[in-house]
Design a protein around this motif. Structure first.
Motif, PDB file in Angstrom:
ATOM      1  N   LEU A 241      31.165  28.313  35.295  1.00 32.60           N
ATOM      2  CA  LEU A 241      31.414  27.076  36.020  1.00 32.60           C
ATOM      3  C   LEU A 241      32.797  26.520  35.690  1.00 32.60           C
ATOM      4  N   ILE A 242      33.194  26.613  34.420  1.00 33.14           N
ATOM      5  CA  ILE A 242      34.535  26.161  34.033  1.00 33.14           C
ATOM      6  C   ILE A 242      35.596  26.970  34.771  1.00 33.14           C
ATOM      7  N   TYR A 243      35.421  28.281  34.824  1.00 27.12           N
ATOM      8  CA  TYR A 243      36.391  29.131  35.522  1.00 27.12           C
ATOM      9  C   TYR A 243      36.376  28.855  37.028  1.00 27.12           C
ATOM     10  N   THR A 244      35.194  28.594  37.580  1.00 27.39           N
ATOM     11  CA  THR A 244      35.097  28.316  39.008  1.00 27.39           C
ATOM     12  C   THR A 244      35.847  27.042  39.388  1.00 27.39           C
ATOM     13  N   LEU A 245      35.819  26.061  38.505  1.00 25.75           N
ATOM     14  CA  LEU A 245      36.505  24.798  38.757  1.00 25.75           C
ATOM     15  C   LEU A 245      37.984  24.851  38.414  1.00 25.75           C
ATOM     16  N   GLY A 246      38.486  26.055  38.104  1.00 18.92           N
ATOM     17  CA  GLY A 246      39.910  26.212  37.835  1.00 18.92           C
ATOM     18  C   GLY A 246      40.292  26.048  36.383  1.00 18.92           C
ATOM     19  N   GLY A 247      39.319  26.037  35.479  1.00 14.16           N
ATOM     20  CA  GLY A 247      39.616  25.895  34.063  1.00 14.16           C
ATOM     21  C   GLY A 247      40.053  27.207  33.435  1.00 14.16           C
ATOM     22  N   THR A 248      40.606  27.110  32.228  1.00 14.28           N
ATOM     23  CA  THR A 248      41.073  28.278  31.492  1.00 14.28           C
ATOM     24  C   THR A 248      40.107  28.576  30.345  1.00 14.28           C
ATOM     25  N   LYS A 249      40.417  29.612  29.605  1.00 16.89           N
ATOM     26  CA  LYS A 249      39.581  29.960  28.463  1.00 16.89           C
ATOM     27  C   LYS A 249      39.649  28.878  27.388  1.00 16.89           C
ATOM     28  N   LYS A 250      40.781  28.213  27.308  1.00 19.83           N
ATOM     29  CA  LYS A 250      40.917  27.093  26.373  1.00 19.83           C
ATOM     30  C   LYS A 250      39.976  25.953  26.761  1.00 19.83           C
ATOM     31  N   ASP A 251      39.883  25.675  28.065  1.00 19.26           N
ATOM     32  CA  ASP A 251      38.959  24.641  28.522  1.00 19.26           C
ATOM     33  C   ASP A 251      37.512  25.015  28.214  1.00 19.26           C
ATOM     34  N   ALA A 252      37.176  26.283  28.410  1.00 17.98           N
ATOM     35  CA  ALA A 252      35.814  26.737  28.097  1.00 17.98           C
ATOM     36  C   ALA A 252      35.521  26.598  26.610  1.00 17.98           C
ATOM     37  N   LEU A 253      36.536  26.844  25.774  1.00 17.98           N
ATOM     38  CA  LEU A 253      36.345  26.741  24.331  1.00 17.98           C
ATOM     39  C   LEU A 253      36.058  25.309  23.905  1.00 17.98           C
ATOM     40  N   PHE A 254      36.901  24.370  24.367  1.00 21.84           N
ATOM     41  CA  PHE A 254      36.793  23.000  23.883  1.00 21.84           C
ATOM     42  C   PHE A 254      35.744  22.168  24.629  1.00 21.84           C
ATOM     43  N   LYS A 255      35.345  22.591  25.823  1.00 24.07           N
ATOM     44  CA  LYS A 255      34.386  21.806  26.599  1.00 24.07           C
ATOM     45  C   LYS A 255      32.974  22.388  26.578  1.00 24.07           C
ATOM     46  N   VAL A 256      32.838  23.680  26.237  1.00 25.09           N
ATOM     47  CA  VAL A 256      31.521  24.304  26.267  1.00 25.09           C
ATOM     48  C   VAL A 256      31.171  24.953  24.930  1.00 25.09           C
ATOM     49  N   VAL A 257      32.037  25.832  24.440  1.00 21.55           N
ATOM     50  CA  VAL A 257      31.687  26.672  23.294  1.00 21.55           C
ATOM     51  C   VAL A 257      31.570  25.848  22.009  1.00 21.55           C
ATOM     52  N   LEU A 258      32.626  25.137  21.657  1.00 25.50           N
ATOM     53  CA  LEU A 258      32.595  24.367  20.408  1.00 25.50           C
ATOM     54  C   LEU A 258      31.538  23.253  20.429  1.00 25.50           C
ATOM     55  N   PRO A 259      31.445  22.445  21.501  1.00 26.70           N
ATOM     56  CA  PRO A 259      30.359  21.447  21.506  1.00 26.70           C
ATOM     57  C   PRO A 259      28.969  22.076  21.472  1.00 26.70           C
ATOM     58  N   GLY A 260      28.809  23.232  22.111  1.00 22.42           N
ATOM     59  CA  GLY A 260      27.498  23.867  22.142  1.00 22.42           C
ATOM     60  C   GLY A 260      27.078  24.469  20.818  1.00 22.42           C
ATOM     61  N   THR A 261      28.041  24.811  19.973  1.00 25.53           N
ATOM     62  CA  THR A 261      27.730  25.421  18.674  1.00 25.53           C
ATOM     63  C   THR A 261      27.873  24.439  17.524  1.00 25.53           C
ATOM     64  N   LEU A 262      27.999  23.151  17.806  1.00 23.49           N
ATOM     65  CA  LEU A 262      28.120  22.166  16.732  1.00 23.49           C
ATOM     66  C   LEU A 262      26.893  22.150  15.821  1.00 23.49           C
ATOM     67  N   PRO A 263      25.650  22.171  16.342  1.00 21.61           N
ATOM     68  CA  PRO A 263      24.495  22.246  15.422  1.00 21.61           C
ATOM     69  C   PRO A 263      24.521  23.495  14.547  1.00 21.61           C
ATOM     70  N   LEU A 264      24.939  24.629  15.114  1.00 21.53           N
ATOM     71  CA  LEU A 264      25.039  25.860  14.321  1.00 21.53           C
ATOM     72  C   LEU A 264      26.089  25.709  13.231  1.00 21.53           C
ATOM     73  N   LEU A 265      27.222  25.087  13.548  1.00 20.01           N
ATOM     74  CA  LEU A 265      28.279  24.889  12.560  1.00 20.01           C
ATOM     75  C   LEU A 265      27.793  24.034  11.400  1.00 20.01           C
ATOM     76  N   ILE A 266      27.048  22.983  11.696  1.00 19.90           N
ATOM     77  CA  ILE A 266      26.549  22.126  10.615  1.00 19.90           C
ATOM     78  C   ILE A 266      25.527  22.876   9.760  1.00 19.90           C
ATOM     79  N   SER A 267      24.682  23.688  10.381  1.00 17.95           N
ATOM     80  CA  SER A 267      23.727  24.496   9.608  1.00 17.95           C
ATOM     81  C   SER A 267      24.444  25.472   8.695  1.00 17.95           C
TER      82      SER A 267
END
Length: 335
Positions: A241-267
């Protein structure tokens, strides 16, 4: 005989009573009530009428929102209050039992030494540990050793989080790099870290930097592998969806990947804080002149076992406090 004007007036009155508008006016309340009943039944799923126009659909949505607000603003029921009270009582019972077990252990330990069931020189006792702590508190040596170990642990832990997250992001960015480095990371993670400590002393010297590196080596490789695996488990549809809306891999990292793995990071951080403490103690065993690990080695060499057990008790307290701090951080992030 009736007056013609009177007869005409009576006919007009009768005609007015039979007009459709008059019937609608008289039945307005009934019609409105029937409509509201139909809307209520439709919104609550009780109505069998499936043919409702768009205006009624909008009214249904407003009705549901109103009911939701009423449910949210409603005070808790007696059953809910009773349940919360039971949960609080259960937590109090658990904490009380934990405290009683700890007090009973200290009582049995002290009593066994005083009754000479066990040798106090080897096993020490709570009273002896308290005297040792008071003597070391008087010359502030216990503060120096505890502060040194705590500073080395926090430094290595911070570097593990920063370096581990950075390396995991780098592997996620480059599939080719991850395919090349992943076998080496697995091998390094499986090595016994205590075997690396003597080499680190030879390579880097007997100083605080070596001890910090020893603490990092215990946790860094597992952090990279676990985070990289967590990055790969993110929902691919969100990234698309990020790529479809014209986003880059950096956008996917900071808007999806890092927020989505925050509970894992704290564990992972909760595990790493203990691993870094273990790595620091291993380093202090070999090449330190200060720290709780140094006190353990020194006390075992000169047979001052009170010093050894006191250092272990302080290490347990440090581990509990650090873990509790990360627990509070996790609860705040979840909120």
């Amino acid at each position: 005989m009736n007056d013609p004007d009177t007869i005409l007036s009576q006919k007009n009155s009768a005609y007015a009573d039979n007009t459709p508008d008059n019937h609608i006016d008289k039945g307005t309340d009934k019609i409105t009530n029937n409509s509201m009943d139909r809307i209520t039944d439709k919104c609550t799923g009780k109505s069998a009428d499936k043919h409702i126009d768009k205006n009624t659909d909008n009214t249904c949505a407003d009705f549901q929102n109103t009911e939701y607000v009423k449910a949210e603003s409603a005070p808790p029921s007696l059953c809910q209050l009773q349940y919360l009270k039971e949960q609080q009582q259960r937590q109090h019972r658990i904490q009380t039992i934990r405290l009683l077990i700890f007090v009973l252990f200290l009582f049995l330990w002290e009593g066994a030494v005083r009754l000479e069931w066990i040798d106090g020189f080897i096993f020490s006792s709570p009273s002896r540990l308290l005297k040792t702590f008071q003597s070391m508190w008087a010359d502030r040596s216990i503060l120096i050793h505890t502060g040194t170990t705590l500073a080395e642990t926090l430094t290595s832990f911070t570097l593990v989080v920063l370096l581990g997250t950075s390396l995991a992001v780098l592997l996620w960015y480059s599939n080719a790099l991850s395919e090349i480095l992943e076998p080496y990371l697995v091998i390094l993670n499986s090595l016994p870290k205590s075997a690396l400590a003597p080499l680190l002393i030879v390579w880097l010297g007997a100083n605080m930097r070596t001890i910090i590196v020893s603490g990092i080596s215990v946790a860094i490789f597992g952090t990279v592998l676990n985070l990289y695996t967590g990055f790969g488990e993110i929902d691919p549809d969100k990234i698309k969806l990020i790529y479809t809306l014209g986003g880059t891999k950096k956008d996917a990292l900071f808007k999806v990947v890092l927020p989505g793995t925050l509970p894992l990071l704290i564990s992972i951080m909760k595990v790493n804080i203990g691993l870094c403490l273990v790595g620091v103690i291993i380093g202090e065993f070999i090449g330190a002149r200060q720290g709780l690990g140094y006190l353990i080695i020194y006390g075992s060499q000169v047979f001052q076992l009170n010093l050894v057990l006191l250092s272990i008790v302080i290490l347990c307290i440090i581990a509990v406090l650090l873990y509790g701090t990360l627990n509070l951080l996790e609860k705040r992030c979840v909120r």
